[in-house]
Motif scaffolding. Structure first.
Motif, mmCIF file in Angstrom:
data_model
loop_
_atom_site.group_PDB
_atom_site.id
_atom_site.type_symbol
_atom_site.label_atom_id
_atom_site.label_comp_id
_atom_site.label_asym_id
_atom_site.label_seq_id
_atom_site.Cartn_x
_atom_site.Cartn_y
_atom_site.Cartn_z
ATOM 1 N N UNK A 129 28.417 54.625 -12.519
ATOM 2 C CA UNK A 129 27.503 55.100 -11.492
ATOM 3 C C UNK A 129 26.063 54.977 -11.975
ATOM 4 N N UNK A 130 25.761 55.090 -13.150
ATOM 5 C CA UNK A 130 24.533 55.044 -13.507
ATOM 6 C C UNK A 130 24.142 53.503 -13.409
ATOM 7 N N UNK A 131 24.795 52.475 -13.498
ATOM 8 C CA UNK A 131 24.588 51.208 -13.145
ATOM 9 C C UNK A 131 24.084 51.095 -11.676
ATOM 10 N N UNK A 132 24.862 51.714 -10.886
ATOM 11 C CA UNK A 132 24.764 51.602 -9.386
ATOM 12 C C UNK A 132 23.403 52.100 -8.928
ATOM 13 N N UNK A 133 23.083 53.376 -9.751
ATOM 14 C CA UNK A 133 21.620 53.916 -9.527
ATOM 15 C C UNK A 133 20.483 53.128 -9.869
ATOM 16 N N UNK A 134 20.711 52.168 -11.057
ATOM 17 C CA UNK A 134 19.671 51.584 -11.555
ATOM 18 C C UNK A 134 19.486 50.245 -10.865
ATOM 19 N N UNK A 135 20.678 49.745 -10.269
ATOM 20 C CA UNK A 135 20.636 48.415 -9.381
ATOM 21 C C UNK A 135 20.281 49.126 -7.853
ATOM 22 N N UNK A 136 19.722 50.318 -7.691
ATOM 23 C CA UNK A 136 19.406 50.834 -6.333
ATOM 24 C C UNK A 136 20.521 50.902 -5.380
ATOM 25 N N UNK A 137 21.719 51.108 -5.695
ATOM 26 C CA UNK A 137 22.877 51.253 -4.746
ATOM 27 C C UNK A 137 22.799 52.824 -4.461
#
Length: 475
Positions: A129-137
Motif C-alpha cells: 500500500x505504501x508503494x501504491x501511495x508513492x506511485x500515485x495510486x
C-alpha cells in the motif's frame, strides 16, 4: 523502488492462499518458478500453471506455455492460478503478479522461499500500500481506508472505509483546497495592487463569507470524528441493576450464547463481562456488571465499584428492574448516569406486571409512559423492542456511502489544527489586519489539510511510517 517484493496476502489456514509479487522483476521471478512466461502474457488475465522447483541439472530459462505439463528436470509444488497486472494498472502501480495456491502452510512457505531465491525479498508490513501511495495510486487518507476496510467488523465501518477509499474524503479536501487557494489569491491580489485604489478584486465582506464557508466545512469534518470513533470502536452499553435482577440472563439472551454465569445466588457476578452485538449494522459493546447493593464482602464491593466505572465509560446505560426503586435509588443512578442515555428496563414482565410512575418520567427525562421497557430476558420476550430502543438511544446520525466520516486520530488532529488556523484567518479579517498576515495563516490551513492526504507538500517520513506501521504483511 528497485526491489521486487513478495508476501502472503491472505490469512493462513484457509483452503486457498494468495501470494502477491510486485516490482520490476515480478514477471521474471514468477516465470522462474512456474511453467509459463509471464512477460508474454496479456495484462489483467488469469492463467493456470504449475509452481515447480527446478533441479540443479536443469537449464531452465524461458518456460514453455504448456499448462497441463510439469517441465522436465523439476519437482512440482502446486497447481495454481496466476493473475497478471502490468504497470501502471495494478494495485501498487508496478508490474505485479498474484499467485493463488492451495492453503497448505508448506506450499505457501515453499513458494515464498522460491521467490526469494529468484530476486524477490519479503515485503515489510504495509509496503504494497505504501508503494501504491508513492506511485500515485492513492493518497494517505485512502491508504488508511485500506486498513480500516480490512478491519471493518460491521456495515457502518465498512461503508465509512469504502467511502474514504473511493476518494470522497479526498474530494472534500480538494474542494476545501480550491476554496483556500481562491481566498489566498484574492488576498495576494489585494497586496499586489494595494496602491491602486480604483482596483478592487474582493472586498473584506466577500473574503469573510468565503472564510466562514471554509470554517463550516472543516468544523463539520472534525465533529464527525466522534461518530467515527464510536462506530469504529463500538458503542459501550452498561447493564446495571440490583443482584439477581437478570443482568447476566439479559446479556446471554442478547448474545444468544451462555456468556455469563447465571445463578439464583446473589452476587454471582463479581466483575464486568463484556461482549459485542451487531444491531442494524452497528456494533454495540455490552458490559454486564456486578449487582448494586449494600454489602460487607470486600470482593463484591470491588465488583460494585467497577460497575460505577462501567457507567462512567458507557454511552448508554440499561437499568434493569423487577420492582419500583426508591426515590433515593433513582436519584443516585440518574446522577451517576449524567451525560449518558439511561434506559430503565423492566425484566421478568411475565411474572410481575410492569410498573411505572411519574418519577421515571421526570428523572429519566421521558415524556411518555412507555418506560420502563417491559421484557423477559429468560423467555426472550421484548428483546426486539429493546434492541430498537438501544439503537435509537445511540442517536447515530443518518449517513450514506458518499458521506465523509473521519475515523483516524491523525486526520482529526490535522483538522483541529486547520480549524484553529482558519479561526485566526476569520479573526484577522474581522480586525482588518494586513493581507500578508492573513495569508500566512491561510498557508498554515493548506499545510494542515495537505497532511491528511500527503499531497500539496512534502510529507515527513515519520508521517508515512505512522500511517503504515500497523498494516499487516501482504497489504
Amino acid at each position: 523502488m528497485t526491489d521486487t517484493i513478495c508476501a502472503l496476502a491472505t490469512a493462513p489456514g484457509g483452503a486457498l492462499g494468495i501470494i502477491r509479487v510486485s516490482g520490476p522483476q515480478a514477471f521474471d521471478a514468477v516465470s522462474a518458478i512456474s511453467s509459463i512466461h509471464c512477460a508474454s502474457l496479456a495484462p489483467n488475465t488469469i492463467h493456470y500453471t504449475h509452481i515447480v522447483e527446478y533441479n540443479a541439472v536443469s537449464q531452465h530459462s524461458t518456460p514453455i506455455v504448456e499448462y497441463n505439463a510439469v517441465p522436465q528436470h523439476s519437482t512440482p509444488i502446486d497447481e495454481v492460478l496466476v493473475s497478471i497486472f502490468r504497470s501502471p494498472h495494478s494495485y501498487t502501480g508496478e508490474d505485479s503478479v498474484e499467485i493463488s495456491c492451495h492453503g497448505s502452510r508448506y506450499i505457501l512457505n515453499k513458494v515464498l522461499t522460491l521467490l526469494t531465491t529468484h530476486g524477490c525479498r519479503m515485503a515489510e508490513p504495509g509496503e504494497f500500500t505504501m508503494r501504491a501511495y508513492l506511485n500515485g495510486k492513492m493518497d494517505l487518507s485512502q491508504a488508511e481506508a485500506v486498513a480500516d476496510l480490512i478491519a471493518s467488523t460491521n456495515k457502518a465501518t465498512h461503508d465509512i472505509a469504502l467511502s474514504q477509499l473511493r476518494g470522497h474524503f479526498s474530494s472534500e479536501l480538494k474542494t476545501l483546497r480550491d476554496q483556500l487557494l481562491k481566498l489566498t489569491t484574492l488576498l495576494e491580489l489585494e497586496l499586489d495592487f494595494s496602491d491602486h485604489e480604483d482596483l478592487e478584486f474582493a472586498d473584506r465582506t466577500e473574503l469573510m463569507q468565503l472564510a466562514q464557508t471554509i470554517n463550516t466545512r472543516i468544523t463539520r469534518l472534525a465533529r464527525s470524528f466522534e461518530t467515527g470513533q464510536v462506530l469504529k470502536q463500538g458503542i459501550p452499553v452498561a447493564i446495571i441493576g440490583k443482584t439477581n435482577v437478570g443482568k447476566s440472563t439479559l446479556l446471554n439472551a442478547l448474545l444468544k450464547d451462555e456468556r455469563a454465569i447465571v445463578s439464583d445466588i446473589h452476587g454471582t457476578t463479581r466483575d464486568t463481562i463484556e461482549d459485542t452485538i451487531d444491531i442494524r449494522g452497528v456494533t454495540f459493546r455490552f458490559i454486564d456488571t456486578a449487582g448494586i447493593r449494600q454489602t460487607t464482602d470486600t470482593i463484591e464491593q470491588i465488583g460494585i465499584d467497577r460497575t460505577y466505572q462501567a457507567i462512567s465509560k458507557a454511552r448508554i446505560v440499561l437499568w434493569l428492574l423487577d420492582a419500583v426503586p426508591k426515590e433515593s435509588e433513582i436519584a443516585d443512578i440518574t446522577a451517576r448516569c449524567e451525560g449518558r442515555t439511561l434506559l430503565p428496563v423492566w425484566n421478568k414482565s411475565d411474572l410481575h406486571p410492569v410498573q411505572s410512575n411519574s418519577l421515571f418520567r421526570s428523572v429519566c427525562g421521558c415524556a411518555t409512559a412507555t418506560l420502563p421497557l417491559p421484557i423477559s430476558a429468560k423467555h426472550g420476550q421484548g428483546l426486539d423492542a429493546l434492541e430498537a430502543a438501544i439503537y435509537k438511544a445511540a442517536n447515530i446520525p443518518d449517513f450514506t456511502d458518499t458521506d465523509v466520516i473521519v475515523t483516524s486520530a491523525r486526520q482529526y488532529d490535522s483538522l483541529i489544527h486547520a480549524h484553529d488556523n482558519i479561526a485566526r484567518v476569520l479573526s484577522g479579517l474581522q480586525l482588518n489586519l494586513s493581507g500578508d498576515i492573513i495569508s500566512e495563516d491561510l498557508r498554515l490551513v493548506l499545510s494542515d489539510l495537505a497532511e491528511i492526504t500527503g499531497k500539496g507538500q512534502i510529507t515527513p517520513q515519520d508521517t508515512l511510517n505512522n500511517v503504515f506501521k500497523n498494516f499487516c504483511v501482504g497489504k
